[in-house]
Write an enzyme that holds these catalytic residues in place. Structure first.
Site, PDB file in Angstrom:
ATOM      1  N   ASP A  16       9.088  -2.432   4.964  1.00 11.45           N
ATOM      2  CA  ASP A  16       8.532  -2.583   3.483  1.00 11.45           C
ATOM      3  C   ASP A  16       8.929  -4.425   3.400  1.00 11.45           C
ATOM      4  OD1 ASP A  16       6.910  -2.532   1.553  1.00 11.45           O
ATOM      5  OD2 ASP A  16       7.957  -1.568   0.214  1.00 11.45           O
ATOM      6  N   SER A  17       8.897  -4.953   2.250  1.00 11.45           N
ATOM      7  CA  SER A  17       9.015  -5.712   1.590  1.00 11.45           C
ATOM      8  C   SER A  17      10.010  -5.505   1.284  1.00 11.45           C
ATOM      9  CB  SER A  17       7.906  -6.250   0.494  1.00 11.45           C
ATOM     10  OG  SER A  17       7.923  -5.428  -0.241  1.00 11.45           O
ATOM     11  N   TYR A  48       5.181  -8.904  -1.045  1.00  8.58           N
ATOM     12  CA  TYR A  48       4.755  -9.325  -0.284  1.00  8.58           C
ATOM     13  C   TYR A  48       3.306 -10.228  -0.804  1.00  8.58           C
ATOM     14  CZ  TYR A  48       7.211  -8.987   3.903  1.00  8.58           C
ATOM     15  OH  TYR A  48       7.902  -8.587   4.958  1.00  8.58           O
ATOM     16  N   GLY A  49       2.735  -8.807  -1.834  1.00 12.85           N
ATOM     17  CA  GLY A  49       1.303  -8.784  -2.287  1.00 12.85           C
ATOM     18  C   GLY A  49       0.622 -10.140  -2.548  1.00 12.85           C
ATOM     19  N   CYS A  79       3.900  -0.329   3.791  1.00 12.87           N
ATOM     20  CA  CYS A  79       3.190  -1.207   2.582  1.00 12.87           C
ATOM     21  C   CYS A  79       2.038  -0.796   3.109  1.00 12.87           C
ATOM     22  CB  CYS A  79       3.746  -1.944   3.060  1.00 12.87           C
ATOM     23  SG  CYS A  79       3.733  -3.888   2.245  1.00 12.87           S
ATOM     24  N   ASN A  80       1.500  -0.661   2.295  1.00 13.09           N
ATOM     25  CA  ASN A  80      -0.371  -1.223   2.243  1.00 13.09           C
ATOM     26  C   ASN A  80      -0.827  -2.524   2.807  1.00 13.09           C
ATOM     27  OD1 ASN A  80      -0.883   1.701   1.156  1.00 13.09           O
ATOM     28  ND2 ASN A  80       0.140   1.290   0.117  1.00 13.09           N
ATOM     29  N   THR A  81       0.077  -3.735   1.758  1.00 11.59           N
ATOM     30  CA  THR A  81      -0.148  -4.697   1.975  1.00 11.59           C
ATOM     31  C   THR A  81      -0.216  -5.715   2.779  1.00 11.59           C
ATOM     32  OG1 THR A  81       0.466  -5.315  -0.390  1.00 11.59           O
ATOM     33  CG2 THR A  81      -0.241  -6.974   0.433  1.00 11.59           C
ATOM     34  N   CYS A 189       0.510   0.801  -3.409  1.00  7.36           N
ATOM     35  CA  CYS A 189       1.317  -0.150  -3.200  1.00  7.36           C
ATOM     36  C   CYS A 189       2.280   0.952  -3.284  1.00  7.36           C
ATOM     37  CB  CYS A 189       1.821  -1.174  -4.584  1.00  7.36           C
ATOM     38  SG  CYS A 189       3.406  -1.383  -3.648  1.00  7.36           S
ATOM     39  N   THR A 190       3.186   1.087  -2.198  1.00  7.14           N
ATOM     40  CA  THR A 190       4.632   1.663  -1.966  1.00  7.14           C
ATOM     41  C   THR A 190       5.987   1.408  -2.485  1.00  7.14           C
ATOM     42  OG1 THR A 190       5.496   0.627   0.142  1.00  7.14           O
ATOM     43  CG2 THR A 190       3.279   2.200   0.383  1.00  7.14           C
ATOM     44  N   HIS A 191       5.419   0.448  -3.817  1.00  2.00           N
ATOM     45  CA  HIS A 191       6.646   1.171  -4.986  1.00  2.00           C
ATOM     46  C   HIS A 191       6.439   1.316  -5.318  1.00  2.00           C
ATOM     47  CE1 HIS A 191       7.636  -3.041  -3.179  1.00  2.00           C
ATOM     48  NE2 HIS A 191       8.540  -3.192  -3.553  1.00  2.00           N
TER      49      HIS A 191
HETATM   50  N1  DGL Z   1       5.011  -1.850  -1.154  1.00  2.00           N
HETATM   51  C1  DGL Z   1       4.556  -2.812  -0.849  1.00  2.00           C
HETATM   52  C2  DGL Z   1       3.167  -2.497  -0.540  1.00  2.00           C
HETATM   53  O1  DGL Z   1       2.767  -1.418  -0.162  1.00  2.00           O
HETATM   54  C3  DGL Z   1       4.301  -4.024  -1.051  1.00  2.00           C
HETATM   55  C4  DGL Z   1       5.026  -4.360  -2.866  1.00  2.00           C
HETATM   56  C5  DGL Z   1       4.685  -6.579  -2.749  1.00  2.00           C
HETATM   57  O2  DGL Z   1       5.715  -6.998  -2.089  1.00  2.00           O
HETATM   58  O3  DGL Z   1       4.066  -6.641  -2.914  1.00  2.00           O
HETATM   59  O4  DGL Z   1       2.040  -2.616  -0.959  1.00  2.00           O
END
Ligand code: DGL
Length: 260
Positions: A16-17, A48-49, A79-81, A189-191
């Site tokens: 992930d990011s 990343y988003g 990571c969804n993004t 978002c996985t965060h």
């Molecule tokens: N955790 C990530 C997701 O699921 C990326 C969040 C990010 O880096 O912007 O989208």
């Protein structure tokens, strides 16, 4: 990007990011406790988003190249993004390696709360890209769906200290208008699962959905199909690598893993 001498033969590479994908890693380890996992957090390049699709594709490809070169037998894009931006490109590049992604759990949320109001929180890129728009096309008719691009939220979670008032203020600005007005929340978002409680404090105590368990089950299925499940019953290893060259970062990853 990944230290040269690590031998990751037989490992499942998860990335992930930054810290977010650790919420998925928790579900993966529960589903497949005797597999070996290596978690790569690209904290040096988070978030990343809010990057361009090409940037996220390039970063994701570099990470997967490194993991595969060192012997990983499967990849989880936690990571969804990055899944929205790069899953297809990565699957074309590595057609013989199972590559499992994560997507916003809109379907289970809509099925659980049919005709209700569903709030989707995700990064600006996830909300914008075709993959989510397709999901919305497929399931959006069954409920009233509000998608909120949460710029800055993943970057804030990367800093830890999740009970600080500035994070509560940020959430208030992002989703305060939905307080007590939604029937379910999708954490796209996985965060965000790491601040589930803080989000509930703002929007209300409704059911929350995320893609971690579905991703873990999908990985299990794919490994089984490919005959790649590890034999034996002994507990697997979990190791962490970060693109941020700072030992504190790995401590942060381990502290998030305890909560995953
Ligand atoms: N955790 C990530 C997701 O699921 C990326 C969040 C990010 O880096 O912007 O989208």
């Amino acid at each position: 990007m990944i230290v040269n001498d690590v031998d990751l033969r037989g490992y499942i590479g998860v990335f992930d990011s930054g810290v977010g994908g650790i919420s998925v890693l928790g579900a993966l380890v529960r589903e497949l406790p005797n597999e070996d996992f290596v978690y790569f957090g690209d904290s040096a390049n988070a978030p990343y988003g809010e990057k361009t699709t090409d940037e996220v594709r390039a970063l994701s490809s570099r990470i997967v190249d490194g993991l595969v070169e060192r012997g990983c037998k499967a990849i989880v894009i936690a990571c969804n993004t990055a899944t929205s931006a790069a899953a297809e490109v990565l699957r074309n590049r590595y057609s013989t390696i199972p590559i499992v992604g994560v997507e916003p759990a809109l379907k289970p949320a809509v099925l659980a709360r049919r005709h209700g109001r569903v709030l989707v929180m995700a990064t600006p890129m996830t909300v914008r890209l075709e993959k989510f728009q397709q999901l919305l096309g497929e399931w959006g008719g069954e409920a009233e769906v509000d998608s909120v691009p949460c710029a800055g939220l993943a970057a804030r979670i990367e800093q830890g200290n999740l009970d600080a008032p500035d994070l509560a203020d940020q959430l208030q600005k992002l989703v305060g208008p939905y307080a007590n007005r939604v029937d379910a929340v999708v954490l796209g978002c996985t965060h965000y699962p790491f601040i589930r409680r803080q989000i509930k404090n703002v929007v209300g105590d409704v059911p929350f959905f995320d893609g971690a368990e579905g991703t873990a089950r999908q990985l299990h299925r794919r490994l089984e199909e490919e005959g790649l499940l590890k034999e034996g019953m002994s507990p697997g290893n979990v190791r962490f690598i970060s693109s941020k060259d700072d030992p504190e970062e790995l401590k942060l990853y381990r502290s998030f893993f305890k909560r995953a």
